[in-house]
Design a protein around this motif. Structure first.
Motif, PDB file in Angstrom:
ATOM      1  N   PRO A  68      11.114   5.375  10.795  1.00  0.00           N
ATOM      2  CA  PRO A  68       9.910   5.094  11.594  1.00  0.00           C
ATOM      3  C   PRO A  68      10.279   4.623  12.998  1.00  0.00           C
ATOM      4  N   MET A  78      18.930   2.185  11.430  1.00  0.00           N
ATOM      5  CA  MET A  78      17.952   1.132  11.203  1.00  0.00           C
ATOM      6  C   MET A  78      18.189   0.623   9.790  1.00  0.00           C
TER       7      MET A  78
ATOM      8  N   TYR B  15      -0.602  -4.306   6.353  1.00  0.00           N
ATOM      9  CA  TYR B  15       0.317  -3.495   7.167  1.00  0.00           C
ATOM     10  C   TYR B  15       1.586  -4.307   7.386  1.00  0.00           C
ATOM     11  N   GLY B  16       2.689  -3.806   6.876  1.00  0.00           N
ATOM     12  CA  GLY B  16       3.963  -4.495   7.056  1.00  0.00           C
ATOM     13  C   GLY B  16       3.851  -5.950   6.633  1.00  0.00           C
ATOM     14  N   ARG B  17       4.091  -6.853   7.552  1.00  0.00           N
ATOM     15  CA  ARG B  17       4.082  -8.289   7.304  1.00  0.00           C
ATOM     16  C   ARG B  17       2.684  -8.825   7.035  1.00  0.00           C
ATOM     17  N   TRP B  18       1.654  -8.067   7.396  1.00  0.00           N
ATOM     18  CA  TRP B  18       0.287  -8.562   7.318  1.00  0.00           C
ATOM     19  C   TRP B  18      -0.417  -8.118   6.034  1.00  0.00           C
ATOM     20  N   ASP B  43       0.896   1.248   4.904  1.00  0.00           N
ATOM     21  CA  ASP B  43       2.155   1.872   5.274  1.00  0.00           C
ATOM     22  C   ASP B  43       2.750   2.407   3.974  1.00  0.00           C
TER      23      ASP B  43
ATOM     24  N   HIS D  40       6.532  -6.122  18.158  1.00  0.00           N
ATOM     25  CA  HIS D  40       6.659  -6.345  16.713  1.00  0.00           C
ATOM     26  C   HIS D  40       5.340  -6.873  16.152  1.00  0.00           C
ATOM     27  N   ALA D  41       4.553  -7.483  16.999  1.00  0.00           N
ATOM     28  CA  ALA D  41       3.285  -8.105  16.601  1.00  0.00           C
ATOM     29  C   ALA D  41       2.510  -8.350  17.885  1.00  0.00           C
ATOM     30  N   PRO D  68      11.312  -2.515  18.586  1.00  0.00           N
ATOM     31  CA  PRO D  68      10.105  -1.696  18.412  1.00  0.00           C
ATOM     32  C   PRO D  68       9.948  -1.268  16.953  1.00  0.00           C
ATOM     33  N   ASP D  69       9.615  -2.218  16.106  1.00  0.00           N
ATOM     34  CA  ASP D  69       9.499  -1.953  14.664  1.00  0.00           C
ATOM     35  C   ASP D  69       8.370  -2.822  14.130  1.00  0.00           C
ATOM     36  N   ARG D  70       7.154  -2.367  14.343  1.00  0.00           N
ATOM     37  CA  ARG D  70       6.007  -3.182  13.973  1.00  0.00           C
ATOM     38  C   ARG D  70       5.913  -3.297  12.449  1.00  0.00           C
ATOM     39  N   GLN D  71       6.131  -2.199  11.753  1.00  0.00           N
ATOM     40  CA  GLN D  71       6.026  -2.268  10.297  1.00  0.00           C
ATOM     41  C   GLN D  71       7.029  -3.286   9.730  1.00  0.00           C
ATOM     42  N   PHE D  73       8.137  -5.862  11.329  1.00  0.00           N
ATOM     43  CA  PHE D  73       7.929  -7.137  12.021  1.00  0.00           C
ATOM     44  C   PHE D  73       9.154  -7.500  12.872  1.00  0.00           C
TER      45      PHE D  73
END
Lengths: 258, 258, 258, 258
Positions: A68, A78, B15-18, B43, D40-41, D68-71, D73
């Motif tokens: 991703p 990653m 979503y991810g951490r959320w 996700d 990230h957030a 740059p990895d929002r999923q 975090f």
């Protein structure tokens, strides 16, 4: 010695307003297209259009799941747990599967993209997660991976048909590994040399290294890089050379790969 | 008068951490779960885990395709051509389908999310694109849409089984439309009133408006809002009330909806 | 009659692996570059490189804030509250400002992109939110907007210097509006006609419509479309034509615009 | 022995519909807030609201740039060139700077987030890229980093004021490193123990390891984890304990850190 070989290329790698490569010219020349799944590249519109293009030309459709990282085009390593890799691959195969069903063609294979491909070639845990993801979605899918790598090993172990992949425009090292891209001479720019390497792989199962040594390379499929200028022209040249030797270009059949 | 009704809820919307809502508590209480497809929410990890949770509780799995607006949670209207909507829905159904196959459960239904749902309720062109996308991926999928809307009309026209949806915690207007959220009194906060509305819909096919008028509302499925605090507790109360009246809670069967 | 005019173009609109237009050729030909802010297009690497390119050629750097719709290139209308628009614009101007400070050049202007530009041209509330965002980050920034639109009106009202923009390759209607892109004849493909329109705008403040009528158009800046093939060549032609008439190409000065 | 200490926390780490932590309760208790930059957030709305909250409580605003990895975090290691890291940090600081200017407060510090923080603590090339990015945007910004790490070293080398950071709820090893999260006993769950560690760090510049050894730890700032339940309550307890000892809680002043 093969009487047939698969030619595969990454396709559908544009994104929204941006295009990459010339799929309309390239797809008719290959037997397998690995379609970007909307993660490192591609989006629903492009993916669906790519499936339709494959269908129109009778080209085998594959999914090209990736990390991703759209900005990095899935090429930056990653850190990913096996469980994350499993879910990521299941999701992306599913997305392509949805498009295949809408168009009315079969999904035939899966080839991980970029850093996911190279990481899985050397990491058994990651390779296993990917192989299981492919198998769990559809055990008749063919897994494409670097010839002789952890990924092809894990695929075979999971009961999948596996297509070993070789490269026509990359130099091999004496140990059979690809010469890393960051080193000089990693890429073969000369079209004639690339075609000679393709024929040596297909006909004799071997390549010549930069030092002139001969190394065995198994190949069920050859990778063509679609984002190079002249990719379609090169594919045409290669097909002509293969035809001259009586070698058929065709997507692999699972039964023959087990 | 129904002897049975479906209860559906949006799930997998973290979503991810959320995280969002309490799926572990809510999913056992509903008969249909509409899973976020990784576009407005969700996700691959969350989607796969949600499918597994549904499988563990025997809850029907549905896809909840949405607009590509994660920051806006798919709730902001967005200009979209029918072709874009078609591809978007195919892609997202496919992603959920992949997860269903990996887990070994069936994908049962599709319910558009947020602005895509409300836009499709009133726009015949958009509704048709969505209905065709669902049908082209799998013609046995059930399309959930606002009762009596353009979306359910398009679904039926495309030959799909269609589940008309009604709301237990939203006020209806005299013309049968939902009272817009921006107006006072749009939401029914009182649990007893919401349960009374649910029973009126299921048993008599009607609701009472804010002005005391009676309006006919057809419902094959009732929507529960999973992101409200107390969602699971409310679902339990509602199930008890339905059980008292001898009404079975169960996912719809396609044959009964045509 | 102007003795000078600004030429602006959208630049930095690639993304990761994808490029768009030929900034290296175009930037030296314009006096103002509107840089994608990493939302509809661009990313930190491209943005920083674009600022450096502008610095090297003495071209005025502007921010080109847009809707959060990368797949749609910021061209799809999207429902947005004024508060959301305000924050979105502040954020994006800030990102460009950071790059300007790192390179050691001034940020000079802001021009909304795509659907944000056209929506703001007709929606006073949105226009006000954008104007206030620009002013609150830096009241010396120049706001570029469609000549005679709600956006330029709001900018002036907020105390900003405003550059009215006209188009050299778009047809105007009798009421002074741009002919919508979806209608035939919206675009001017003929280079000579486009250059004639540019000169008419700059020298006489007027354009000729498709019906031969004459309409007044004020322009402090002319928009060149950088993503067209031949954009840099056209810019060169236009500069030559302007030079022939003794018209200087230069970025606008705030004091002259108030 | 310090007569004053800074308490910092990561804030603004929600995203769109999703929230994380209770900033409204936590921000009044800290002296420095590290705001998520929308990568990230965070997003423009949340970032702007967070800056306003800091302004209302007189809390120093910092940027918290990330991968740059929002999923993920921003917590998954990712291969990044120094040039990519430089641009990424410049961009994100700029975005926060834009919001600070809109609100009318100063941007005071930068603290890399998650994997970018830990990677930069041990990788001199990455650390240098980050330090130069901070300095090039604004040489008066204070760089927060793990005490005694490559990041603080690079920051000092680049001429920045540097705040060495210590942790109150993490165990230290005998060599002064943090005990890795994956090992048992990495986290200090007992509030009293955490407060004792905080006082030992501030008053004596040392911590006690799990084995009872004493290790020197320099701290200009203590990190509080805002996403833990009870974060604000813990901060209140800690502030009371510090007040009892006559220790002032205040954001660091650049001149004192050089």
């Amino acid at each position: 010695v093969n009487a047939r070989i698969d030619l595969n290329a990454d396709c559908g790698e544009g994104y929204g307003r941006w295009s990459l490569g010339d799929d309309a010219a390239l797809i008719p020349q290959v037997s397998s297209a690995n379609l970007a799944c909307g993660v490192h590249a591609g989006d629903p519109d492009i993916l669906l259009a790519s499936v339709r293009l494959c269908a129109a030309h009778g080209v085998a459709v594959g999914a090209q799941p990736s990390l991703p990282d759209r900005q990095g085009f899935g090429r930056r390593d990653m850190q990913l747990s096996p469980a994350e890799a499993y879910a990521l691959v299941v999701y992306q195969i599913g997305a392509v599967l949805g498009c295949c069903r809408a168009v009315g063609v079969e999904l035939r294979h899966v080839k991980p993209h970029g850093a996911l491909y190279t990481m899985a070639a050397r990491d058994p845990g990651l390779a296993l997660a990917i192989a299981e993801a492919v198998r769990d979605v559809d055990a008749t899918l063919i897994l494409y991976g670097l010839a002789g790598s952890e990924l092809t090993r894990a695929g075979a172990g999971a009961g999948l048909a596996v297509a070993h992949e070789a490269f026509v425009d990359r130099r091999y090292e004496a140990d059979g590994a690809l010469r890393p891209r960051r080193l000089a001479g990693a890429l073969i720019d000369d079209v004639e040399v690339a075609i000679a390497q393709a024929l040596a792989i297909v006909e004799r199962g071997q390549v010549t290294t930069g030092d002139g040594a001969t190394v065995a390379v198994r190949a069920d499929t050859l990778c063509l890089h679609g984002d190079q200028p002249g990719a379609a022209a090169f594919a045409l040249r290669l097909r002509a050379a293969l035809a001259d030797r009586g070698i058929t270009v065709a997507a692999p059949v699972a039964a023959a790969l087990r």
